[in-house]
Design a protein around this motif. Sequence first.
Motif, PDB file in Angstrom:
ATOM      1  N   LYS A  35      -2.474  -1.260  12.884  1.00 56.25           N
ATOM      2  CA  LYS A  35      -1.651  -0.047  12.788  1.00 56.25           C
ATOM      3  C   LYS A  35      -1.618   0.480  11.357  1.00 56.25           C
ATOM      4  O   LYS A  35      -1.770   1.687  11.125  1.00 56.25           O
ATOM      5  CB  LYS A  35      -0.220  -0.330  13.258  1.00 56.25           C
ATOM      6  N   TRP A  36      -1.450  -0.425  10.394  1.00 56.63           N
ATOM      7  CA  TRP A  36      -1.255   0.011   9.019  1.00 56.63           C
ATOM      8  C   TRP A  36      -2.515  -0.061   8.165  1.00 56.63           C
ATOM      9  O   TRP A  36      -2.532   0.458   7.048  1.00 56.63           O
ATOM     10  CB  TRP A  36      -0.126  -0.780   8.375  1.00 56.63           C
ATOM     11  N   LEU A  37      -3.550  -0.710   8.695  1.00 59.82           N
ATOM     12  CA  LEU A  37      -4.834  -0.774   7.990  1.00 59.82           C
ATOM     13  C   LEU A  37      -5.920  -0.264   8.928  1.00 59.82           C
ATOM     14  O   LEU A  37      -6.720  -1.038   9.463  1.00 59.82           O
ATOM     15  CB  LEU A  37      -5.144  -2.216   7.557  1.00 59.82           C
ATOM     16  N   THR A  75     -14.660   0.098   1.355  1.00 64.13           N
ATOM     17  CA  THR A  75     -13.707   0.576   2.361  1.00 64.13           C
ATOM     18  C   THR A  75     -12.489  -0.325   2.468  1.00 64.13           C
ATOM     19  O   THR A  75     -11.427   0.098   2.935  1.00 64.13           O
ATOM     20  CB  THR A  75     -14.382   0.682   3.745  1.00 64.13           C
ATOM     21  N   TYR A  76     -12.627  -1.585   2.071  1.00 60.70           N
ATOM     22  CA  TYR A  76     -11.496  -2.516   2.006  1.00 60.70           C
ATOM     23  C   TYR A  76     -11.821  -3.539   0.929  1.00 60.70           C
ATOM     24  O   TYR A  76     -12.953  -4.006   0.826  1.00 60.70           O
ATOM     25  CB  TYR A  76     -11.253  -3.218   3.350  1.00 60.70           C
ATOM     26  N   PRO A  77     -10.833  -3.896   0.098  1.00 58.52           N
ATOM     27  CA  PRO A  77     -11.128  -4.755  -1.054  1.00 58.52           C
ATOM     28  C   PRO A  77     -11.328  -6.232  -0.704  1.00 58.52           C
ATOM     29  O   PRO A  77     -10.815  -6.727   0.295  1.00 58.52           O
ATOM     30  CB  PRO A  77      -9.880  -4.588  -1.932  1.00 58.52           C
ATOM     31  N   PHE A  78     -12.086  -6.901  -1.559  1.00 61.79           N
ATOM     32  CA  PHE A  78     -12.109  -8.354  -1.535  1.00 61.79           C
ATOM     33  C   PHE A  78     -10.731  -8.842  -2.008  1.00 61.79           C
ATOM     34  O   PHE A  78     -10.009  -8.104  -2.698  1.00 61.79           O
ATOM     35  CB  PHE A  78     -13.186  -8.887  -2.484  1.00 61.79           C
ATOM     36  N   PRO A  79     -10.315 -10.072  -1.654  1.00 59.62           N
ATOM     37  CA  PRO A  79      -9.051 -10.604  -2.191  1.00 59.62           C
ATOM     38  C   PRO A  79      -9.044 -10.566  -3.713  1.00 59.62           C
ATOM     39  O   PRO A  79     -10.029 -10.938  -4.352  1.00 59.62           O
ATOM     40  CB  PRO A  79      -9.032 -12.046  -1.669  1.00 59.62           C
ATOM     41  N   ILE A  80      -7.958 -10.087  -4.288  1.00 59.57           N
ATOM     42  CA  ILE A  80      -7.894  -9.954  -5.739  1.00 59.57           C
ATOM     43  C   ILE A  80      -7.636 -11.301  -6.417  1.00 59.57           C
ATOM     44  O   ILE A  80      -7.763 -11.408  -7.640  1.00 59.57           O
ATOM     45  CB  ILE A  80      -6.813  -8.944  -6.173  1.00 59.57           C
ATOM     46  N   VAL A  85      -0.308  -8.586   3.517  1.00 65.42           N
ATOM     47  CA  VAL A  85       0.336  -8.028   2.323  1.00 65.42           C
ATOM     48  C   VAL A  85       0.063  -6.526   2.246  1.00 65.42           C
ATOM     49  O   VAL A  85       0.978  -5.719   2.024  1.00 65.42           O
ATOM     50  CB  VAL A  85      -0.173  -8.730   1.048  1.00 65.42           C
ATOM     51  N   ASP A  86      -1.176  -6.143   2.449  1.00 63.38           N
ATOM     52  CA  ASP A  86      -1.542  -4.728   2.347  1.00 63.38           C
ATOM     53  C   ASP A  86      -0.892  -3.885   3.441  1.00 63.38           C
ATOM     54  O   ASP A  86      -0.440  -2.768   3.187  1.00 63.38           O
ATOM     55  CB  ASP A  86      -3.065  -4.580   2.405  1.00 63.38           C
ATOM     56  N   ALA A  87      -0.831  -4.435   4.651  1.00 63.80           N
ATOM     57  CA  ALA A  87      -0.189  -3.701   5.751  1.00 63.80           C
ATOM     58  C   ALA A  87       1.289  -3.471   5.445  1.00 63.80           C
ATOM     59  O   ALA A  87       1.830  -2.379   5.677  1.00 63.80           O
ATOM     60  CB  ALA A  87      -0.349  -4.475   7.066  1.00 63.80           C
ATOM     61  N   GLY A  88       1.950  -4.492   4.895  1.00 69.99           N
ATOM     62  CA  GLY A  88       3.359  -4.344   4.557  1.00 69.99           C
ATOM     63  C   GLY A  88       3.598  -3.293   3.495  1.00 69.99           C
ATOM     64  O   GLY A  88       4.510  -2.463   3.610  1.00 69.99           O
ATOM     65  N   MET A  89       2.762  -3.287   2.466  1.00 68.67           N
ATOM     66  CA  MET A  89       2.947  -2.316   1.390  1.00 68.67           C
ATOM     67  C   MET A  89       2.570  -0.908   1.838  1.00 68.67           C
ATOM     68  O   MET A  89       3.161   0.073   1.374  1.00 68.67           O
ATOM     69  CB  MET A  89       2.130  -2.726   0.174  1.00 68.67           C
ATOM     70  N   ARG A  90       1.629  -0.779   2.744  1.00 66.00           N
ATOM     71  CA  ARG A  90       1.306   0.544   3.298  1.00 66.00           C
ATOM     72  C   ARG A  90       2.456   1.033   4.192  1.00 66.00           C
ATOM     73  O   ARG A  90       2.793   2.221   4.193  1.00 66.00           O
ATOM     74  CB  ARG A  90       0.020   0.475   4.115  1.00 66.00           C
ATOM     75  N   GLN A  91       3.019   0.120   4.979  1.00 66.07           N
ATOM     76  CA  GLN A  91       4.171   0.495   5.808  1.00 66.07           C
ATOM     77  C   GLN A  91       5.323   0.978   4.934  1.00 66.07           C
ATOM     78  O   GLN A  91       5.990   1.976   5.255  1.00 66.07           O
ATOM     79  CB  GLN A  91       4.636  -0.691   6.656  1.00 66.07           C
ATOM     80  N   LEU A  92       5.556   0.274   3.834  1.00 59.84           N
ATOM     81  CA  LEU A  92       6.630   0.663   2.913  1.00 59.84           C
ATOM     82  C   LEU A  92       6.413   2.070   2.379  1.00 59.84           C
ATOM     83  O   LEU A  92       7.337   2.896   2.371  1.00 59.84           O
ATOM     84  CB  LEU A  92       6.692  -0.340   1.760  1.00 59.84           C
ATOM     85  N   TRP A  93       5.208   2.374   1.937  1.00 58.60           N
ATOM     86  CA  TRP A  93       4.936   3.688   1.357  1.00 58.60           C
ATOM     87  C   TRP A  93       5.012   4.793   2.412  1.00 58.60           C
ATOM     88  O   TRP A  93       5.461   5.905   2.128  1.00 58.60           O
ATOM     89  CB  TRP A  93       3.559   3.687   0.700  1.00 58.60           C
ATOM     90  N   LYS A 110       1.176  -2.619  -5.199  1.00 53.06           N
ATOM     91  CA  LYS A 110       1.942  -1.435  -4.785  1.00 53.06           C
ATOM     92  C   LYS A 110       1.176  -0.596  -3.764  1.00 53.06           C
ATOM     93  O   LYS A 110       1.762  -0.068  -2.812  1.00 53.06           O
ATOM     94  CB  LYS A 110       2.290  -0.566  -5.994  1.00 53.06           C
ATOM     95  N   LYS A 111      -0.119  -0.466  -3.964  1.00 52.60           N
ATOM     96  CA  LYS A 111      -0.927   0.405  -3.109  1.00 52.60           C
ATOM     97  C   LYS A 111      -1.463  -0.297  -1.862  1.00 52.60           C
ATOM     98  O   LYS A 111      -2.125   0.343  -1.050  1.00 52.60           O
ATOM     99  CB  LYS A 111      -2.083   0.992  -3.917  1.00 52.60           C
ATOM    100  N   GLY A 112      -1.172  -1.578  -1.710  1.00 53.50           N
ATOM    101  CA  GLY A 112      -1.681  -2.296  -0.552  1.00 53.50           C
ATOM    102  C   GLY A 112      -3.178  -2.479  -0.632  1.00 53.50           C
ATOM    103  O   GLY A 112      -3.904  -2.237   0.343  1.00 53.50           O
ATOM    104  N   LEU A 113      -3.662  -2.936  -1.782  1.00 55.85           N
ATOM    105  CA  LEU A 113      -5.093  -3.140  -2.005  1.00 55.85           C
ATOM    106  C   LEU A 113      -5.362  -4.539  -2.572  1.00 55.85           C
ATOM    107  O   LEU A 113      -6.189  -4.729  -3.458  1.00 55.85           O
ATOM    108  CB  LEU A 113      -5.629  -2.079  -2.982  1.00 55.85           C
ATOM    109  N   THR A 114      -4.651  -5.522  -2.033  1.00 58.90           N
ATOM    110  CA  THR A 114      -4.804  -6.885  -2.531  1.00 58.90           C
ATOM    111  C   THR A 114      -5.947  -7.629  -1.850  1.00 58.90           C
ATOM    112  O   THR A 114      -6.362  -8.684  -2.318  1.00 58.90           O
ATOM    113  CB  THR A 114      -3.517  -7.703  -2.310  1.00 58.90           C
ATOM    114  N   GLY A 115      -6.425  -7.132  -0.719  1.00 62.79           N
ATOM    115  CA  GLY A 115      -7.455  -7.826   0.036  1.00 62.79           C
ATOM    116  C   GLY A 115      -6.895  -8.826   1.034  1.00 62.79           C
ATOM    117  O   GLY A 115      -7.649  -9.421   1.805  1.00 62.79           O
ATOM    118  N   TYR A 116      -5.575  -8.996   1.041  1.00 63.42           N
ATOM    119  CA  TYR A 116      -4.906  -9.839   2.039  1.00 63.42           C
ATOM    120  C   TYR A 116      -4.241  -8.902   3.050  1.00 63.42           C
ATOM    121  O   TYR A 116      -3.260  -8.220   2.711  1.00 63.42           O
ATOM    122  CB  TYR A 116      -3.872 -10.754   1.386  1.00 63.42           C
ATOM    123  N   PRO A 117      -4.755  -8.836   4.273  1.00 68.88           N
ATOM    124  CA  PRO A 117      -4.317  -7.818   5.231  1.00 68.88           C
ATOM    125  C   PRO A 117      -2.813  -7.742   5.469  1.00 68.88           C
ATOM    126  O   PRO A 117      -2.263  -6.640   5.509  1.00 68.88           O
ATOM    127  CB  PRO A 117      -5.071  -8.197   6.505  1.00 68.88           C
TER     128      PRO A 117
END
Length: 479
Positions: A419-421, A453-458, A328-336, A319-326
């Motif tokens: 843009k999103w990360l 500052t950015y997560p490892f892949p979960i 996926v995270d960019a998409g969830m950050r854009q959504l929020w 949900k928070k865009g913290l999966t470690g896969y850019p």
Amino acid sequence: MKKTIVWLRRDLRIHDNPALWEASEQGIVIPVFIWSKEDEQMSLSSYASKWWLHHSLLSLQKKLYRMGLSLTIRQGDSLDELTTIIEETRANAVFFNESYDSSILTRDEMIRERLNSDGVEVETFNSHLLFPPGILLNKKNEPYKVFTSFWKNTMHESVIQPKPTPVEFSTLNQFLPTLAIEDLKLLPSVNWDEKLVEHWVPGEDGAIKRWQQFSEEGMSKYLEGRDIPSFDDVSLLSPHLACGDISVRSIWFSSKMLLESDSVSYMHSSVEAFMRQLIWREFAYHQWIHFPEIVHTPLREKFEDFPWRDTDEMFTFWKKGLTGYPLVDAGMRQLWETGAIHNRVRMVVASFLVKHLLISWQEGSDWFKETLVDFDVANNAMGWQWVAGSGIDSAPYFRIFNPILQSQKFDGEGVYLRKWLPELAKLPTKYIHTPWEAPIDVLQKAEIELGKTYPFPIIDHSFARKRALEAFATVKTNI
């Protein structure tokens, strides 16, 4: 003169509004909006949808006022409020455009019968779709279960021409008690909605302007642009369609005119691809009306026993865009941030939740409901069931999007990711899709500390793919 209450719902516009048009042709128009308990239970109950509804109502109210009409706002039981307004105005009729939620259809039929028994004329119209659900059936006289066949059939069906836009109305020379739109308390109590104003202009005028811009500038590049998340060559009309700010029939006929007037092959392909998306929306509604359980229940029964591994921690990372896969995270950050997510990326993040994390699609569906300004019950349910493989026309169970390859293919230079990360903005393109592979000195130069500052892949992609295939093997005999 005949007095007609026009009960507005998911049709907050003047153009191609059959109920409004027919009422204007027959006498005095009394526009009414009722916020009912049924609305609270439907898609309009989500934070993002209610934010959009609030602003669309404001837009419509101003537009009607300029045309001499007052929009009456009420809250409570729909039948009670309609009956009260009929008594206040001595209205002869109630016109409204249909909604296709099964519970709403049942309620509306009850209202029709009750008002008819009281001597009040009730007329309903199709406004939200190109084809009323139920009229398109296959050769066996059954609902279509394959989109391609549905799409081909629609090409042989006629769409009703849009209704004209009224230029003037006969108005009620009487004050009616009304709530202010603010009294409905549609806006979220948190400040999340404030950033949505920066990205959207809800309402009919905003929808028409957006359509004109897309048809003139973006349509010709749609075929390619719809898959490139950093491009602006998508229509961004979905929230307007969801709330009824714009008529899907008007868009359809405008698109057909572009198709017939331009002989350039790439333009033809782009327009057809866009029209195909409008039919995909129709397909979702036709599924919903035939299979109302699609919203919460897998249409393939075997999936009711699927071995999901729902975990709050993993779901929160997603949900928070913290999966470690850019990507996926960019998409969830854009959504929020914006209340929307690019369609290509939407498929990737959904696939990641369902197949990498083995978290049930219903969890993802509920989160999209709360955060998407373009949330639409039918589209959302069909989309999630398509990704999960549990719908009647779904992605193959073995189709597991690789978020790294998807990122490299559709955002090769990392424009969307940067843009999103912003924490990855200084990372060289070579490593932007896989930060964990960057050497220490490269990470330091880019001011990145993995794990902070950015997560490892979960989760490891190869492991997740293997685990997902094993899980799907338990149900694939019925896929």
